[in-house]
Write an enzyme that holds these catalytic residues in place. Structure first.
Site, short mmCIF file in Angstrom:
data_model
loop_
_atom_site.label_atom_id
_atom_site.label_comp_id
_atom_site.label_asym_id
_atom_site.label_seq_id
_atom_site.Cartn_x
_atom_site.Cartn_y
_atom_site.Cartn_z
N CYS C 98 71.63 -1.21 -35.65
CA CYS C 98 72.11 0.16 -35.89
C CYS C 98 72.85 0.11 -37.22
O CYS C 98 73.96 -0.39 -37.30
CB CYS C 98 73.04 0.62 -34.77
SG CYS C 98 73.83 2.21 -35.12
N CYS C 101 76.09 2.77 -37.25
CA CYS C 101 77.31 2.44 -36.51
C CYS C 101 77.04 1.17 -35.71
O CYS C 101 76.82 0.11 -36.30
CB CYS C 101 77.80 3.60 -35.66
SG CYS C 101 76.55 4.53 -34.77
N SER C 102 76.99 1.27 -34.38
CA SER C 102 76.71 0.06 -33.60
C SER C 102 76.06 0.42 -32.27
O SER C 102 76.37 -0.17 -31.24
CB SER C 102 78.00 -0.73 -33.37
OG SER C 102 79.00 0.13 -32.85
N CYS C 103 75.15 1.41 -32.28
CA CYS C 103 74.43 1.82 -31.06
C CYS C 103 73.77 0.60 -30.43
O CYS C 103 73.11 -0.18 -31.12
CB CYS C 103 73.37 2.86 -31.40
SG CYS C 103 74.04 4.37 -32.10
#
Lengths: 84, 92, 206
Positions: C98, C101-103
């Protein structure tokens, strides 16, 4: 950003887990969407962004969003910070 | 709506240059041509959700790009697969 | 200095105190949420992978609708983002990142590992994934295999169904699940027909 990747496991702290849980609970109550969380993170000034850790950015964004929504007021937050 | 297999181009738009926005279209793929893989469903527009505004539902697609179309030094047949909202796509 | 520049620990304490006082989020609710979040682990994803390796119908369901496939194994998905599953094979290798962000498919893999959230992983996975996998994980993707990097940008969460390794013929689901590591389900590593090494790379309790 082309630096080595730290692939070692890292333990989460109590702070990390509390912020993570708070994020989920606020989303479940329709008080902050994940997109609002992301907007708040992206709005952190660059120097602060790099200084803060992952979940430190989250709590800053959460506080920002709760203020924007009027869930809490700046006066309340200031008083709570002083009381803490 | 776009159909699987259809050629699309990601809009070469940079709204972040003119004011506060929240965008889920990566910068590296703006203006790049790819191919619709499938329609993933319809979801509220994150650009509005991010500001707690009423958010219209928009079609979301999985779009495939040749890696070489983005970075010349890449192995050309390698690919990128990205979720992109319909309002960011146009027919080239 | 704006109020948001307050120390992070103090900011959390203040926000929690205010939400508690207003009856919006109570302390027991926070602790219950932490407990349920801690309960999700890569073992859940590994069970899904192992079942898909032995049960063609389940494999079909997993690739068609990851959310229903997770629910079929008793994993709670209600209210969570839809889960998509992409299959790795001899022609294509998927790698999930991702960049925005950090999905991460937390419902089936638990908390994202530290490396997944790092700027270095997010930048290198998209730009130079073959070099990244070889240098950091000793995973060499053959030139004959197409590498497809999946940038998880929006409403889905993506998990990889890795290729079942040779040498596991006749193994049961439990044996198979034991060799599936978190990295295998993101695409940074591939499963091997031997007991998993210590450490899954996932976040652990402090």
């Amino acid at each position: 950003m082309c630096e080595p990747v730290d692939t070692e496991p890292h333990s989460l702290t109590d702070f990390d887990r509390e912020v993570d849980a708070l994020r989920q609970l606020l989303s479940a109550r329709d008080l902050m969407s994940v997109d609002e969380l992301r907007r708040g993170i992206e709005a952190i000034p660059e120097a602060d962004y790099h200084r803060l850790g992952y979940y430190q950015r989250w709590i800053r964004s959460i506080a920002d969003n709760l203020l924007r929504r009027g869930v809490i007021t700046e006066a309340e937050l200031r008083a709570a910070l002083e009381a803490g | 709506m776009f159909a699987p297999g259809e050629t699309v181009r990601v809009k070469d738009a940079w709204p972040e240059a003119t004011g506060p926005v929240h965008i889920r279209t990566p910068h590296y793929v703006r203006g790049v041509t790819g191919e619709i893989v499938r329609h993933l469903g319809d979801f509220p527009n994150p650009e509005d959700l991010a500001f707690a505004r009423p958010a219209e539902t928009r079609p979301l697609y999985h779009v495939r790009f040749r890696k070489g179309a983005v970075w010349p030094e890449a192995k050309p047949d390698d690919e990128l697969l990205i979720e992109i909202f319909e309002h960011w796509l146009e027919r080239p | 200095m704006t109020i948001l520049e307050a120390d992070s620990d103090q900011l959390l304490a203040a926000v929690r105190a205010l939400l508690e006082r207003k009856g919006i989020v109570t302390s027991p609710e926070v602790h219950a949420q932490i407990a349920s979040t801690d309960a999700a682990s890569p073992g859940q994803g590994a069970r899904m992978v192992a079942k898909a390796w032995v049960d063609p119908d389940y494999r079909g369901l997993l690739l068609e609708d990851g959310t229903r496939a997770a629910e079929a194994l008793g994993i709670r998905m209600r209210g969570l983002p839809p889960l998509g599953v992409l299959e790795n094979g001899l022609e294509v290798h998927h790698l999930v990142v991702c960049t925005l962000c950090s999905c991460y498919p937390r419902a089936v893999l638990g908390y994202p590992p530290f490396w997944y959230k790092s700027a270095a992983y997010r930048a290198r996975a998209i730009r130079d994934p073959r070099e990244l996998l070889a240098s950091e994980w000793k995973t060499v993707i053959p030139d004959t295999v197409k590498l497809r990097v999946v940038d998880s940008t929006a409403d889905y969460r993506w998990m990889v169904l890795p290729r079942r390794p040779d040498g596991t013929e006749g193994w049961d689901e439990e044996q198979l699940a034991a060799i599936v590591r978190v990295g295998d389900m993101i695409g940074v590593t591939v499963p091997e027909a031997q007991p998993a090494a210590v450490g899954t790379g996932s976040e652990t309790r402090s």
